[in-house]
Design a protein around this motif. Structure first.
Motif, PDB file in Angstrom:
ATOM      1  N   SER A   1      -2.373  -2.675 -14.416  1.00  0.00           N
ATOM      2  CA  SER A   1      -3.065  -1.752 -15.790  1.00  0.00           C
ATOM      3  C   SER A   1      -4.145  -1.424 -14.965  1.00  0.00           C
ATOM      4  N   LYS A   2      -4.985  -0.692 -15.882  1.00  0.00           N
ATOM      5  CA  LYS A   2      -6.333  -0.145 -15.618  1.00  0.00           C
ATOM      6  C   LYS A   2      -7.155  -1.282 -15.543  1.00  0.00           C
ATOM      7  N   GLY A   3      -7.164  -2.129 -16.561  1.00  0.00           N
ATOM      8  CA  GLY A   3      -8.029  -3.364 -16.429  1.00  0.00           C
ATOM      9  C   GLY A   3      -8.020  -4.200 -15.352  1.00  0.00           C
ATOM     10  N   THR A   4      -6.859  -4.170 -14.666  1.00  0.00           N
ATOM     11  CA  THR A   4      -6.658  -4.967 -13.529  1.00  0.00           C
ATOM     12  C   THR A   4      -7.465  -4.141 -12.471  1.00  0.00           C
ATOM     13  N   VAL A   5      -7.328  -3.133 -12.280  1.00  0.00           N
ATOM     14  CA  VAL A   5      -7.843  -2.338 -11.271  1.00  0.00           C
ATOM     15  C   VAL A   5      -9.384  -2.525 -11.619  1.00  0.00           C
ATOM     16  N   ASP A   6      -9.872  -2.444 -12.783  1.00  0.00           N
ATOM     17  CA  ASP A   6     -11.386  -2.490 -12.944  1.00  0.00           C
ATOM     18  C   ASP A   6     -11.981  -3.971 -12.462  1.00  0.00           C
ATOM     19  N   ARG A   7     -10.988  -4.862 -12.811  1.00  0.00           N
ATOM     20  CA  ARG A   7     -11.472  -6.184 -12.674  1.00  0.00           C
ATOM     21  C   ARG A   7     -11.634  -6.277 -10.962  1.00  0.00           C
ATOM     22  N   VAL A   8     -10.853  -5.910 -10.205  1.00  0.00           N
ATOM     23  CA  VAL A   8     -10.713  -5.989  -8.791  1.00  0.00           C
ATOM     24  C   VAL A   8     -11.986  -5.162  -8.193  1.00  0.00           C
ATOM     25  N   LEU A   9     -12.273  -3.958  -8.785  1.00  0.00           N
ATOM     26  CA  LEU A   9     -13.158  -3.153  -8.314  1.00  0.00           C
ATOM     27  C   LEU A   9     -14.649  -3.704  -8.456  1.00  0.00           C
ATOM     28  N   HIS A  10     -14.815  -4.432  -9.623  1.00  0.00           N
ATOM     29  CA  HIS A  10     -15.999  -5.048 -10.023  1.00  0.00           C
ATOM     30  C   HIS A  10     -16.106  -6.346  -9.785  1.00  0.00           C
ATOM     31  N   ASN A  11     -15.138  -7.010  -9.188  1.00  0.00           N
ATOM     32  CA  ASN A  11     -15.075  -8.424  -8.855  1.00  0.00           C
ATOM     33  C   ASN A  11     -15.466  -9.221 -10.166  1.00  0.00           C
TER      34      ASN A  11
ATOM     35  N   GLY B   1     -13.850 -11.345 -13.996  1.00  0.00           N
ATOM     36  CA  GLY B   1     -12.501 -11.650 -14.599  1.00  0.00           C
ATOM     37  C   GLY B   1     -11.341 -12.140 -13.734  1.00  0.00           C
ATOM     38  N   ARG B   2     -10.114 -12.629 -14.040  1.00  0.00           N
ATOM     39  CA  ARG B   2      -9.353 -13.225 -13.474  1.00  0.00           C
ATOM     40  C   ARG B   2      -8.129 -12.221 -13.049  1.00  0.00           C
ATOM     41  N   VAL B   3      -7.614 -12.432 -11.770  1.00  0.00           N
ATOM     42  CA  VAL B   3      -6.670 -11.356 -11.387  1.00  0.00           C
ATOM     43  C   VAL B   3      -5.680 -12.232 -10.563  1.00  0.00           C
ATOM     44  N   SER B   4      -4.394 -12.284 -10.752  1.00  0.00           N
ATOM     45  CA  SER B   4      -3.124 -12.840  -9.911  1.00  0.00           C
ATOM     46  C   SER B   4      -3.154 -12.500  -8.558  1.00  0.00           C
ATOM     47  N   GLU B   5      -2.803 -13.276  -7.666  1.00  0.00           N
ATOM     48  CA  GLU B   5      -3.020 -13.047  -6.241  1.00  0.00           C
ATOM     49  C   GLU B   5      -1.920 -11.786  -6.017  1.00  0.00           C
ATOM     50  N   THR B   6      -0.846 -11.620  -6.726  1.00  0.00           N
ATOM     51  CA  THR B   6       0.192 -10.591  -6.424  1.00  0.00           C
ATOM     52  C   THR B   6      -0.637  -9.272  -6.965  1.00  0.00           C
ATOM     53  N   ALA B   7      -1.340  -9.340  -7.948  1.00  0.00           N
ATOM     54  CA  ALA B   7      -1.994  -7.868  -8.446  1.00  0.00           C
ATOM     55  C   ALA B   7      -3.034  -7.562  -7.538  1.00  0.00           C
ATOM     56  N   LEU B   8      -3.897  -8.583  -7.136  1.00  0.00           N
ATOM     57  CA  LEU B   8      -5.023  -8.291  -6.149  1.00  0.00           C
ATOM     58  C   LEU B   8      -4.409  -7.846  -5.135  1.00  0.00           C
ATOM     59  N   LYS B   9      -3.141  -8.387  -4.431  1.00  0.00           N
ATOM     60  CA  LYS B   9      -2.668  -7.802  -3.029  1.00  0.00           C
ATOM     61  C   LYS B   9      -2.170  -6.241  -3.176  1.00  0.00           C
ATOM     62  N   ARG B  10      -1.557  -6.221  -4.507  1.00  0.00           N
ATOM     63  CA  ARG B  10      -1.073  -4.747  -4.711  1.00  0.00           C
ATOM     64  C   ARG B  10      -2.266  -3.578  -4.806  1.00  0.00           C
ATOM     65  N   VAL B  11      -3.377  -3.883  -5.441  1.00  0.00           N
ATOM     66  CA  VAL B  11      -4.422  -3.228  -5.708  1.00  0.00           C
ATOM     67  C   VAL B  11      -5.236  -3.051  -4.359  1.00  0.00           C
ATOM     68  N   THR B  12      -5.514  -4.148  -3.741  1.00  0.00           N
ATOM     69  CA  THR B  12      -6.282  -3.922  -2.455  1.00  0.00           C
ATOM     70  C   THR B  12      -5.556  -3.065  -1.605  1.00  0.00           C
ATOM     71  N   ASN B  13      -4.293  -3.165  -1.254  1.00  0.00           N
ATOM     72  CA  ASN B  13      -3.311  -2.608  -0.381  1.00  0.00           C
ATOM     73  C   ASN B  13      -3.450  -1.022  -0.607  1.00  0.00           C
ATOM     74  N   ILE B  14      -3.607  -0.830  -1.971  1.00  0.00           N
ATOM     75  CA  ILE B  14      -3.629   0.750  -2.367  1.00  0.00           C
ATOM     76  C   ILE B  14      -5.030   1.193  -1.799  1.00  0.00           C
ATOM     77  N   LEU B  15      -5.931   0.645  -2.294  1.00  0.00           N
ATOM     78  CA  LEU B  15      -7.273   0.733  -2.003  1.00  0.00           C
ATOM     79  C   LEU B  15      -7.456   1.041  -0.351  1.00  0.00           C
ATOM     80  N   ASP B  16      -6.835   0.225   0.617  1.00  0.00           N
ATOM     81  CA  ASP B  16      -7.020   0.423   1.883  1.00  0.00           C
ATOM     82  C   ASP B  16      -6.375   1.526   2.375  1.00  0.00           C
ATOM     83  N   GLU B  17      -5.093   1.793   1.717  1.00  0.00           N
ATOM     84  CA  GLU B  17      -4.369   2.941   1.917  1.00  0.00           C
ATOM     85  C   GLU B  17      -5.046   4.323   1.473  1.00  0.00           C
TER      86      GLU B  17
END
Length: 345
Positions: free
Chosen positions: A17-27, A29-45
């Motif tokens: 979700s967009k909310g999950t991405v927002d929480r990862v980008l701004h560090n 709220g809680r994010v699951s390890e799976t979601a965190l890994k997906r988002v960070t992988n995309i950010l790296d790509e």
């Protein structure tokens, strides 16, 4: 042009979700390890970089930074600093940074303390200042630290853990450069280090230049280094007495931008056999450089010092950039042949 990815784009690519991405980008709220890994992988790509300008504007934070300078009307050496400060003001005018300037008398420790007290009462985010008086500057640094105000300094440094950065020259090394210049244009005799209108024990910049100058000639046997402190209103009589007492004097190193005052005296009294080295591109110094009374000037570039010191602070708050602990500018050697190009810069 590479694609500018939105939070929606990243969410779709990562399958979250967009909310999950927002929480990862701004560090936040809680994010699951799976979601965190997906988002960070995309950010790296996609080599994603957050738009820090937009983030700052969204936060609607207005930063206040004070610049504290010796009064340029009392000492023209500091006039170029105003140009440096105004360049930063123009450059970041659209970002809502409030940059305020305050002056103190370069001859008064009381004025320096009063100006710092005024700044501290205003509780800005940061202050850029010149620690002209060592003892008093050491005190105000601790006060700023207790108040949580970021402090950066330029022109001359003091040993303290409270400052964020120093912009200027290696003063010890600049003293050695002055010594080398005099050694190049004199063959032997007495040389003098002259300080003008400052309390030497409270002026670290003078001490460091003198220390560097002396260290150079400790390695050479055919020179004797003398020291002289001159103050107004007895400047002419003190200098005259010093020169009469040292007839073997072949060179003078002045530790400040007031070298033109020594040049005035030498020219007026026809001392044509004494080499003269000093600091800075004041109009009076440049005139004496062009006519040959001053042989070399060491350019300290106060405009660039003030510009960089203030710019580092602004970018630290706006763009989360680290402030360098120290930036030493080149020690520029100016003579009559290259002075014009430095005047244009």
């Amino acid at each position: 042009m590479s694609k500018k990815y939105t939070i929606r784009d990243i969410a779709e690519l990562a399958g979250v979700s967009k909310g999950t991405v927002d929480r990862v980008l701004h560090n936040r709220g809680r994010v699951s390890e799976t979601a965190l890994k997906r988002v960070t992988n995309i950010l790296d790509e996609i080599d994603y970089h957050p738009n820090l300008i937009a983030r700052n504007l969204k936060n609607n934070k207005a930063y206040t930074i004070y610049v504290l300078l010796p009064n340029p009307e009392q000492d023209p050496y500091w006039e170029p600093c105003l140009e440096g400060v105004n360049s930063v003001v123009d450059e970041f005018n659209a970002f809502g940074v409030n940059i305020k300037q305050l002056f103190f008398s370069p001859k008064s420790t009381k004025s320096f303390l009063q100006a710092n007290n005024e700044i501290q009462k205003a509780t800005p985010d940061a202050v850029l200042l010149v620690p002209l008086f060592f003892k008093e500057a050491s005190v105000v640094m601790k006060q700023y630290e207790r108040l949580g105000i970021v402090v950066s300094i330029f022109n001359n440094t003091i040993e303290t853990v409270t400052t964020k950065n120093f912009i200027g020259q290696n003063l010890y090394q600049s003293g050695r450069v002055g010594a080398k210049l005099l050694q190049t244009i004199t063959s032997k005799g007495d040389l003098a280090v002259i300080h003008i209108d400052e309390k030497y024990k409270n002026a670290v910049f003078m001490q460091e230049k003198e220390r560097g100058f002396e260290s150079f000639f400790k390695e050479i046997s055919n020179y004797k280094v003398l020291k002289c402190k001159l103050k107004h209103p007895d400047f002419d009589s003190l200098l005259n007495r010093f020169l009469k007492s040292h007839p073997n004097l072949t060179g003078i190193f002045v530790t400040t931008s007031k070298v033109y005052q020594v040049a005035d005296f030498l020219k007026k009294n026809n001392y044509t056999n004494i080499a003269l080295v000093g600091y800075d591109l004041l109009d009076e110094n440049v005139n004496h450089l062009k006519t040959g009374t001053i042989d070399f000037l060491i350019h300290q570039n106060p405009k660039q010092q003030a510009y960089l010191g203030l710019k580092f602070l602004v970018e630290h708050f706006l763009f989360e950039k680290n402030i360098p602990n120290q930036l030493l500018l080149p020690i520029d050697i100016i003579n009559s042949e290259n002075v014009t190009q430095f005047l244009r810069s």
